[in-house]
Design an enzyme around this catalytic site. Structure first.
Site, mmCIF file in Angstrom:
data_model
loop_
_atom_site.group_PDB
_atom_site.id
_atom_site.type_symbol
_atom_site.label_atom_id
_atom_site.label_comp_id
_atom_site.label_asym_id
_atom_site.label_seq_id
_atom_site.Cartn_x
_atom_site.Cartn_y
_atom_site.Cartn_z
ATOM 1 N N ASN A 58 11.414 -0.203 2.510
ATOM 2 C CA ASN A 58 10.443 0.490 2.076
ATOM 3 C C ASN A 58 9.339 0.319 2.451
ATOM 4 O O ASN A 58 8.894 0.489 1.776
ATOM 5 C CB ASN A 58 10.135 1.329 0.911
ATOM 6 C CG ASN A 58 10.574 2.540 1.176
ATOM 7 O OD1 ASN A 58 10.601 3.685 1.535
ATOM 8 N ND2 ASN A 58 8.674 2.911 -0.140
ATOM 9 N N GLU A 59 8.172 1.288 3.522
ATOM 10 C CA GLU A 59 7.022 0.948 2.990
ATOM 11 C C GLU A 59 6.430 -0.270 3.699
ATOM 12 O O GLU A 59 5.574 -0.801 2.506
ATOM 13 C CB GLU A 59 6.142 1.682 2.473
ATOM 14 C CG GLU A 59 6.310 2.987 3.083
ATOM 15 C CD GLU A 59 5.559 4.060 1.854
ATOM 16 O OE1 GLU A 59 5.087 3.293 1.159
ATOM 17 O OE2 GLU A 59 5.175 5.150 2.732
ATOM 18 N N CYS A 75 1.689 -17.804 -1.131
ATOM 19 C CA CYS A 75 2.163 -18.811 -1.408
ATOM 20 C C CYS A 75 2.218 -20.233 -0.769
ATOM 21 O O CYS A 75 1.613 -20.155 0.966
ATOM 22 C CB CYS A 75 3.637 -18.616 -1.961
ATOM 23 S SG CYS A 75 4.763 -18.387 -0.968
ATOM 24 N N CYS A 90 4.200 -19.011 2.129
ATOM 25 C CA CYS A 90 3.273 -18.488 3.739
ATOM 26 C C CYS A 90 2.188 -19.509 4.147
ATOM 27 O O CYS A 90 2.049 -19.567 4.903
ATOM 28 C CB CYS A 90 2.685 -17.629 3.204
ATOM 29 S SG CYS A 90 4.134 -15.916 2.452
ATOM 30 N N GLU A 133 8.948 11.269 5.411
ATOM 31 C CA GLU A 133 8.680 11.856 3.708
ATOM 32 C C GLU A 133 7.493 12.322 3.730
ATOM 33 O O GLU A 133 6.837 12.258 4.972
ATOM 34 C CB GLU A 133 7.958 10.613 2.716
ATOM 35 C CG GLU A 133 9.500 9.138 1.975
ATOM 36 C CD GLU A 133 8.442 8.167 1.745
ATOM 37 O OE1 GLU A 133 7.634 8.681 0.652
ATOM 38 O OE2 GLU A 133 9.375 7.009 1.408
ATOM 39 N N TRP A 153 -0.352 10.912 -6.706
ATOM 40 C CA TRP A 153 -1.722 9.590 -6.304
ATOM 41 C C TRP A 153 -2.066 9.987 -5.434
ATOM 42 O O TRP A 153 -3.209 8.686 -5.634
ATOM 43 C CB TRP A 153 -0.194 8.722 -5.259
ATOM 44 C CG TRP A 153 -0.223 8.510 -4.528
ATOM 45 C CD1 TRP A 153 1.458 9.107 -4.671
ATOM 46 C CD2 TRP A 153 -0.530 9.049 -3.067
ATOM 47 N NE1 TRP A 153 1.478 9.165 -3.179
ATOM 48 C CE2 TRP A 153 -0.116 8.841 -1.894
ATOM 49 C CE3 TRP A 153 -1.553 8.838 -3.005
ATOM 50 C CZ2 TRP A 153 0.023 9.249 -0.848
ATOM 51 C CZ3 TRP A 153 -2.121 8.923 -1.295
ATOM 52 C CH2 TRP A 153 -1.100 9.171 -0.628
ATOM 53 N N PHE A 209 4.971 13.379 -11.781
ATOM 54 C CA PHE A 209 4.531 14.758 -11.178
ATOM 55 C C PHE A 209 4.043 14.245 -10.153
ATOM 56 O O PHE A 209 3.314 15.637 -9.455
ATOM 57 C CB PHE A 209 2.842 14.805 -12.543
ATOM 58 C CG PHE A 209 3.394 14.530 -13.652
ATOM 59 C CD1 PHE A 209 4.232 16.346 -13.662
ATOM 60 C CD2 PHE A 209 2.322 13.809 -14.338
ATOM 61 C CE1 PHE A 209 4.145 15.260 -15.795
ATOM 62 C CE2 PHE A 209 2.833 14.117 -15.960
ATOM 63 C CZ PHE A 209 3.921 15.238 -16.251
HETATM 64 C C1 GLA Z 1 5.718 5.884 -0.659
HETATM 65 C C2 GLA Z 1 7.092 5.382 -0.376
HETATM 66 C C3 GLA Z 1 7.868 6.917 -1.330
HETATM 67 C C4 GLA Z 1 7.632 7.247 -2.782
HETATM 68 C C5 GLA Z 1 6.223 8.040 -2.459
HETATM 69 C C6 GLA Z 1 5.387 8.996 -3.502
HETATM 70 O O1 GLA Z 1 5.791 6.607 0.145
HETATM 71 O O2 GLA Z 1 7.211 5.805 0.116
HETATM 72 O O3 GLA Z 1 9.291 5.706 -2.559
HETATM 73 O O4 GLA Z 1 6.677 6.751 -3.815
HETATM 74 O O5 GLA Z 1 5.166 7.294 -1.487
HETATM 75 O O6 GLA Z 1 4.131 9.916 -2.229
HETATM 76 ZN ZN ZN Z 2 4.912 -16.325 0.114
#
Ligand code: GLA
Ligand code: ZN
Length: 690
Positions: free
Chosen positions: A156-157, A164, A167, A318, A326, A368
């Protein structure tokens, strides 16, 4: 133009769905069935499952539990919902960090992180790679024949970096290879004679750190390249089991919308390793006077994601159906904005609208964050209804799936250029604003409904009529020649102040700026003036000028002091000691032209400039009529049918004259002619060639 390669043979409808985290609700009896009932009501047909599910799948080392995931996948499938299945490597179980501390990242201050958060793992660590290999193999073996599975969502992202020892060693090896084992070559490339920073042994090289070295720009740049390389290398090792066991299932990973991160990853390097591009879109709506500027920022990133694979459709993996918690202010999406923002993605080439997340968390930091199902738990909410209504619209767009666009214009946005520029001390510490500047140039076309690709400087320019490269500070080897060739053959090139300054090692060009762009632009930039925030100069156009622009514009922040060599002067500065010096030039070069904009504009200049330029270059607009302010039009086509998306980013109703054009409204199937009425934040999806 035929259909583009479909993102997957299994995808024939627009995808509509969300990140789904059923494991967070495992103790709530009946909730999974309720989820499925609501998913159908919301017209969802896909869920991204398993992101961050590692502990739920492997609570103790080597003890796997897939039962809950089997149930979820079966249940979704039975109800007509497809699954994009994630590998869980975006975060790992606490037992792993405890037992194998090497999996934890070390920060630039050389301190090892504690367990927690996510993306907090070393991409070099052999143990982490092995653990990922095991879990990915299990997942692929278990679900290889599952009929719900349409795609892999890898981790994910991907983001961040690790300093370290593993690295550091990997970095030194990467450098040895890059510089053919020749330390002298590295010292020259990094200009290490400065402050006696010359390396006399490879082992002395360390990643940049505020505790050590951060002023060798060549080192900083190579470190960013290494972090990109290392992340991709990790990704490549992640997908080995997926590719071996499920070769037919495409892989993606969700890119960030933060493409202007000083510590980001160069997605142009990453893109070739993905089967499908996907990205996470979190706009700041309702923040500025109108949403047109934010609309064009989003449009720019959408277009970049489509350009990554030469026009192949992508997924919007997404987005928030309402507030994004956030962000400093989690403002709600105003009515209709949800539909507008979602259809905007489709208009630019997305074959999906997906959300983070399906059901709002009950606890922790995302409780939220906007979600399709709120804490109240039912469907009678404003957000749920908008999502469901959007699902209905998407269900009428099957013929748009797999279509794309071939723009005549490209704007260059280049990561290495951004990093290098950001690192520079001077001419201003703040407000270099590379991303925002590129978007402002891009908006000149957005305002007129002219399709644009967003590319980096390594892409093929020959397919475009117009190439725009704002602030092309870095010009890598061969790029100057390729731009010359493009213009010679009839292309139109536009660049600005602070271009042609450094090479790929961040070393200044000697012999006069803009270095390799000097011949093609026909100018010499002698000095660059940085202005204080309140300073202003003015630029006025000559009575007779090739662009037929009239009047005067404000110049702020940057004023380049240039001399026309072979170029014609179209406009000059009005004030200060450089009064009368050129501010906009045109250079006829071969069969084409190159424009140099020497100042940063502060008003309508770019809009007027690009209007004039597009008319001069005969650029095709999606709709051959004037678009009201804040309204844009986008095109997707299969080569025969054309799908036109008209998007109103203002809170006012707008009317457009359709002259003698006729369309079918794809949602109501009614004929549309004479006038097109757009509601506040309204969208119209039209089809031509009935
Ligand atoms: C990112 C993440 C998600 C979630 C969203 C919230 O894009 O990939 O898991 O945390 O932010 O905006
Ligand atoms: Zn490392």
């Amino acid at each position: 133009m035929g259909k583009y390669e479909a993102i997957s043979k299994k995808i024939t409808h627009m995808l509509h769905g969300a990140d789904y985290n059923p494991e967070q609700w495992i103790d709530f009896k009946g909730i999974w069935d309720e989820d499925v009932r609501l998913m159908k009501l919301a017209n969802c047909n896909v869920m991204a499952v398993g992101i961050f599910s590692w502990t739920a799948l492997e609570k103790e080392e080597g003890k796997f539990n897939f039962q809950w995931l089997d149930d979820v996948m079966d249940n979704l499938y039975k109800n007509g919902i497809k699954v994009i299945l994630a590998t869980p490597s975006g975060a790992r179980p606490a037992w792993m960090s405890q037992k194998y501390p090497e999996v934890l990242r070390v920060d630039e201050m050389r301190q090892r992180n504690l367990h927690g958060e996510r993306h907090n793992h070393c991409y070099t660590s052999p143990i982490y790679r092995e653990k990922v290999r095991i879990i990915n193999t299990k997942l692929a073996e278990r679900y290889k024949n599952h009929p719900a599975l349409i795609m892999w969502h890898v981790s994910n992202e991907f983001e961040g970096e690790c300093h370290c020892e593993l690295c550091q060693e990997a970095f030194r090896n990467w450098l040895k290879e890059k510089y053919n084992g020749d330390l002298d070559k590295l010292n020259k490339a990094w200009w290490t004679g400065f402050w006696s920073h010359t390396y006399t042994d490879w082992s002395q090289i360390e990643s940049p750190s505020p505790k050590g070295e951060i002023n060798l720009h060549g080192l900083n740049l190579d470190w960013r390249r290494f972090v990109t390389y290392k992340t991709i290398d990790f990704f490549k090792s992640e997908i080995v089991p997926l590719k071996n066991i499920t070769p037919e299932i495409p892989v993606t990973t969700n890119f960030h919308d933060y493409i202007n991160l000083s510590k980001g990853i160069d997605y142009w390097k990453f893109a070739p390793y993905l089967d499908v591009i996907s990205w996470d879109n979190y706009p700041y709506w309702h923040k500025e006077k109108t949403d047109a500027m934010e609309g064009s920022r989003r449009a720019f990133i959408h277009d970049m994601n489509r350009s990554f694979k030469g026009g192949k459709p992508f997924l919007m993996m997404e987005s928030s159906p309402s507030a994004t918690n956030w962000q400093p202010v989690a403002k709600l999406r105003r009515p209709s904005m949800h539909t507008l923002a979602s259809i905007q993605a489709i208009a630019h080439g997305s074959d999906s609208v997906q959300y983070f997340q399906w059901r709002k968390s009950r606890g922790s930091s995302e409780k939220f964050h906007g979600a399709v199902v709120d804490h109240c738990g039912h469907e009678n909410t404003r957000v749920f209804k908008e999502v469901s209504k959007l699902g209905e619209i998407l269900s009428k767009l099957d013929s748009v799936v797999g279509t794309s666009v071939k723009p005549e214009v490209a704007v260059i946005y280049d990561w290495e250029n951004f990093w290098a520029m950001n690192d520079a001390e001077g001419p201003r510490k703040e407000k270099k604003d590379y991303f925002e500047t590129c978007v402002k140039h891009y908006k000149g076309f957005w305002d007129r409904g002219i399709p644009v690709d967003v590319i980096n400087m390594d892409q093929d320019f020959s397919k475009y009529k117009v190439l725009v490269a704002p602030m092309l500070y870095m010009v890598r080897e061969g790029v100057g020649e390729r731009i010359e060739d493009f213009v010679k053959k009839g292309g139109t090139f536009v660049t600005t102040y602070w271009s042609g300054i450094v090479d790929e090692n961040d070393l200044c060009f000697l012999g006069g700026f803009p270095g390799p762009l000097r011949k093609v632009t026909g100018i010499w930039s002698e000095e660059l003036d940085a202005l204080y925030d309140d300073d202003v100069n003015y630029v006025s156009f000559k009575e007779e000028n090739a662009l037929k622009i009239k009047g005067q514009y404000e110049a702020r922040i940057f004023c380049d002091l240039i001399h026309a060599e072979t170029a014609k002067v179209l406009a000059t500065y009005k004030e200060d000691f450089y009064k009368g010096m050129p501010a906009v030039t045109e250079n006829l070069f071969g069969k084409g032209k190159a424009y140099y904009i020497a100042f940063r504009e502060n008003d309508n200049f770019l809009s007027d400039f690009y209007k004039s330029l597009s008319i001069k270059c005969g650029l095709k607009r999606v709709l051959d009529t004037e678009l009201p302010d804040g309204v844009t039009a986008k095109l997707r086509t299969d080569g025969e049918k054309e799908f036109i998306f008209v998007l109103n980013f203002t809170k006012d109703s707008k009317v457009m004259d359709l002259k003698n054009m006729k369309f079918k409204d794809m949602i109501t199937s009614k004929e549309v002619k004479d006038k097109l009425h757009l509601k506040p934040y309204g969208v119209e999806i039209l089809q031509t060639k009935l």
